[in-house]
Design an enzyme around this catalytic site. Structure first.
Site, PDB file in Angstrom:
ATOM      1  N   ASP A 105       0.863  -1.181   0.000  1.00 45.03           N
ATOM      2  CA  ASP A 105       0.000   0.000   0.000  1.00 45.03           C
ATOM      3  C   ASP A 105       0.896   1.226   0.000  1.00 45.03           C
ATOM      4  O   ASP A 105       1.875   1.289   0.751  1.00 45.03           O
ATOM      5  CB  ASP A 105      -0.878   0.009   1.253  1.00 45.03           C
ATOM      6  CG  ASP A 105      -1.655   1.301   1.418  1.00 45.03           C
ATOM      7  OD1 ASP A 105      -2.632   1.492   0.673  1.00 45.03           O
ATOM      8  OD2 ASP A 105      -1.282   2.119   2.290  1.00 45.03           O
ATOM      9  N   TYR A 130     -11.313  11.629   7.107  1.00 44.86           N
ATOM     10  CA  TYR A 130     -11.198  12.114   8.478  1.00 44.86           C
ATOM     11  C   TYR A 130     -10.170  13.234   8.470  1.00 44.86           C
ATOM     12  O   TYR A 130      -9.559  13.527   7.434  1.00 44.86           O
ATOM     13  CB  TYR A 130     -10.783  10.994   9.440  1.00 44.86           C
ATOM     14  CG  TYR A 130      -9.725  10.042   8.920  1.00 44.86           C
ATOM     15  CD1 TYR A 130      -8.390  10.426   8.838  1.00 44.86           C
ATOM     16  CD2 TYR A 130     -10.064   8.758   8.488  1.00 44.86           C
ATOM     17  CE1 TYR A 130      -7.421   9.569   8.366  1.00 44.86           C
ATOM     18  CE2 TYR A 130      -9.109   7.884   8.014  1.00 44.86           C
ATOM     19  CZ  TYR A 130      -7.777   8.288   7.946  1.00 44.86           C
ATOM     20  OH  TYR A 130      -6.816   7.435   7.466  1.00 44.86           O
ATOM     21  N   ASP A 171       0.981   5.235   0.680  1.00 41.47           N
ATOM     22  CA  ASP A 171       0.265   6.355   1.289  1.00 41.47           C
ATOM     23  C   ASP A 171       0.890   7.668   0.812  1.00 41.47           C
ATOM     24  O   ASP A 171       1.547   8.371   1.576  1.00 41.47           O
ATOM     25  CB  ASP A 171       0.328   6.260   2.811  1.00 41.47           C
ATOM     26  CG  ASP A 171      -0.703   5.312   3.376  1.00 41.47           C
ATOM     27  OD1 ASP A 171      -0.855   4.223   2.814  1.00 41.47           O
ATOM     28  OD2 ASP A 171      -1.352   5.659   4.387  1.00 41.47           O
TER      29      ASP A 171
END
Length: 623
Positions: A393, A465, A395
């Protein structure tokens, strides 16, 4: 790296604003009330043979479980009320309940309908649930004073519970069950075998082979005896079975329930891989993102070698209870993750690189995507831990935009990196990315080709968020994770619905979008106004970093006092916090399913309660 600061993955913008069930929370029932306070208990004469009650364990995480009772009206006239009584063995108890008033006297438990669900029409049913502790199963069930199977035979006791089944010969599609016999004063006639609470077969012996199952799927089996008079006794304890193959998702269908595990949590937070097991969370998640690896010199590099693969774990800290030795080839979090996967083979683990602090390294990586992908593959597939990881992954939180630093690699850079990663890792690995949720006009989503990059990815973790927080020290107070917009929101496009809508409009498939949940709150101090939009004097004090606090702390120190835009807020004293609760998470999961999203993810495990309250809410909400 013993505090929050080194790797905090936060903030949509820097400096000028910027990152269990609904009824279980909305109406938690008070427990352990004196029995003398109960009124209106039904007498046996009212029960007759017109209703049944059955129990099932909907989930079991070792230290606890979710139980459900279902009352069914089998008669021809409506029930006006219902009361269920049962006994739990010592050490098994109800913790919190919903949709019923539950009381106890020693090991004897009683549940009575609420005002709105007492009437049950002919042929209809009603259920209530609870979170329990301990391994036992209910016995001696009575519904409105009579047997829970619809009646009782005078002078003839119901049979005992059979032994908890054991499972053997588990395949992709079948399992063999065996159990010890029940006892009865007049003899046992047969046994009902229940799969996930529903009868799948009735047999005369104490074994049964179930077939036609789905590969890689969790099932729960119990057994119930019937005597020669036709009375059924209490159900046995449950055995959980996970069929082989498939790599299935436990209890969420095809939906992803992914959590970030932060490597620095092993320091000041004292949070370890074992906590995923003891909290019950490991049984409910589908994927883990291990955060973070660094990005330096255009390559993937180790983030924290001590925490990642060197820290020695004692037996009591280890997932399997076995201590690390000084000379073993792999220790640290990687070895603990290996042990966790052995215990929970359905979990897939991705190594996450970047994050807010280390996203600046992706600019160099974008200059030579193939070399970057080669370095990442070599690190993820290092022979010491190659079996731990199922993918990668990235980011990159602000491609072609400004965050902690400013990136000028261009709108196609993200697509170039994801394409190179997919080419190197191939189709058998997961390749994903965590991305901005800035849905404002001309904001970060508009700065890069997210639709083009998505073609090479399994999904995006959309960081819905940290939209608002106390980096704006004087406010206005605003929820950091609003699901939708609301009157007075400080910035248009800073909400989950706007971000998801913009990504879908650009051509990203809904199934490749995961909704983000923060397991923490953001808060201000010096606030006099309870509703959002108040002024403040600065960030509220907190355990690790001003203005940000774990849910497990806030739920007790500053309980929610209201909701806005699909999330909760709390005003206590002069502090004002916003955070998600099990109730708001449940609503968000319903919204995610209605939007056709691929599931949800959260940042990060250590913010949850010791019994995985928020993980459970996501798990149940995605069913």
């Amino acid at each position: 790296m013993s505090t929050e600061t080194p790797l905090r993955r936060t903030r949509l913008r820097l400096g000028h604003g910027r990152a269990t069930r609904s009824r279980a929370v909305a109406g938690l029932t008070a427990l352990l009330l004196p029995l003398a306070a109960m009124v209106g208990l039904a007498s046996p004469a009212e029960a007759a043979t017109s209703a049944t009650a059955s129990f099932t364990k909907k989930s079991d995480w070792g230290s606890g479980f979710e139980g459900q009772w279902t009352v069914k009206n089998t008669g021809t006239t409506a029930l006006s009320s219902w009361t269920i009584e049962w006994d739990f063995p010592s050490g098994t108890a109800v913790g919190s309940a919903w949709d019923a008033t539950v009381t106890s006297s020693g090991t004897h438990w009683t549940a009575k309908n609420l005002g709105w669900n007492g009437t049950v029409a002919p042929g209809a049913s009603v259920s209530f649930g609870f979170n329990g502790t301990g391994p036992g199963a209910p016995t001696g069930c009575k519904l409105n004073g009579a047997s829970c199977d619809g009646g009782s035979v005078p002078g003839d006791n119901a049979p005992s519970a059979p032994g908890t089944p054991t499972a053997s010969a588990v395949t992709d599609t079948s399992v063999k069950l065996s159990w010890s016999a029940a006892t009865d004063d007049n003899g046992i006639k047969n046994y009902d075998v229940l799969r996930d609470g529903a009868v799948v077969s009735t047999v005369t012996g104490t074994t049964y082979s179930d077939s036609g199952l789905k590969a890689g799927t969790d099932y729960s089996y119990t057994v119930q005896a019937r005597d020669t008079a036709g009375q059924t006794g209490p159900v046995s304890g449950a055995v959980k079975v996970h069929t082989t193959g498939g790599g299935g998702t436990p209890g969420t269908g095809d939906k992803v329930n992914l959590g970030y595990f932060a490597n620095w949590g092993v320091y000041g937070r004292n949070y370890h891989v074992k906590n995923l097991d003891t909290s019950g969370s490991a049984a409910k998640i589908t994927h883990i993102n291990y955060a973070f690896g660094n990005v330096q010199g255009g390559k993937c590099t180790i983030g924290d070698s001590y925490a990642d693969y060197d820290k020695a774990y004692t037996a009591d800290q280890s997932v399997d209870g076995v201590a690390d030795t000084w000379d073993q080839p792999l220790r640290g979090n990687f070895n603990q993750l290996r042990k966790l996967k052995a215990k929970y083979p359905h979990i897939k683990i991705l190594w996450s690189f970047g994050g807010w602090t280390w996203s600046g390294g992706f600019g160099d990586a974008a200059k030579n995507p193939a070399a970057f992908a080669e370095s990442c593959y070599g690190l993820v597939e290092d022979p010491r831990w190659a079996d731990v990881f199922d993918g990668i992954d990235i980011d990159w939180e602000y491609p072609n935009a400004c965050g902690l630093t400013c990136d000028t690699s261009g709108p196609d850079a993200l697509k170039g990196l994801t394409s190179a990663l997919r080419a190197k890792f191939g189709k058998d690995y997961l390749v994903t990315a965590a991305i901005t949720a800035d849905g404002s006009e001309g904001g970060k989503i508009d700065a890069a080709d997210y639709a083009g990059a998505a073609q090479s990815l399994d999904w995006y973790n959309v960081m819905t968020y940290d939209f608002f927080g106390a980096w704006e020290a004087k406010g206005p107070t605003a929820p950091h994770s609003p699901l939708t917009s609301y009157d007075g929101i400080p910035q248009d496009g800073f909400n989950s619905a706007a971000a998801i809508a913009k990504l879908k409009a650009k051509g990203v498939p809904a199934s490749k979008l995961l909704l983000g949940i923060g397991f923490y709150g953001r808060g201000w101090t010096g606030v006099t106004q309870s509703a959002p939009g108040g002024t403040a004097t600065g960030p509220a004090s907190a355990t690790y970093e001003p203005g940000i606090e774990d849910y497990k702390v806030l739920k007790n120190s500053c309980p929610a006092t209201g909701t806005v835009a699909g999330t909760a807020y709390a005003h206590c004293g002069t502090n004002w916090w916003s955070y998600d609760t099990p109730a708001t998470i449940t609503s968000k999961m319903t919204w995610a399913k209605n939007q056709g999203l691929g599931g949800a993810f959260f940042w990060e495990f250590s913010g949850d309660t010791a019994n995985g309250e928020l993980v459970g809410a996501i798990h149940n909400g995605l069913k």
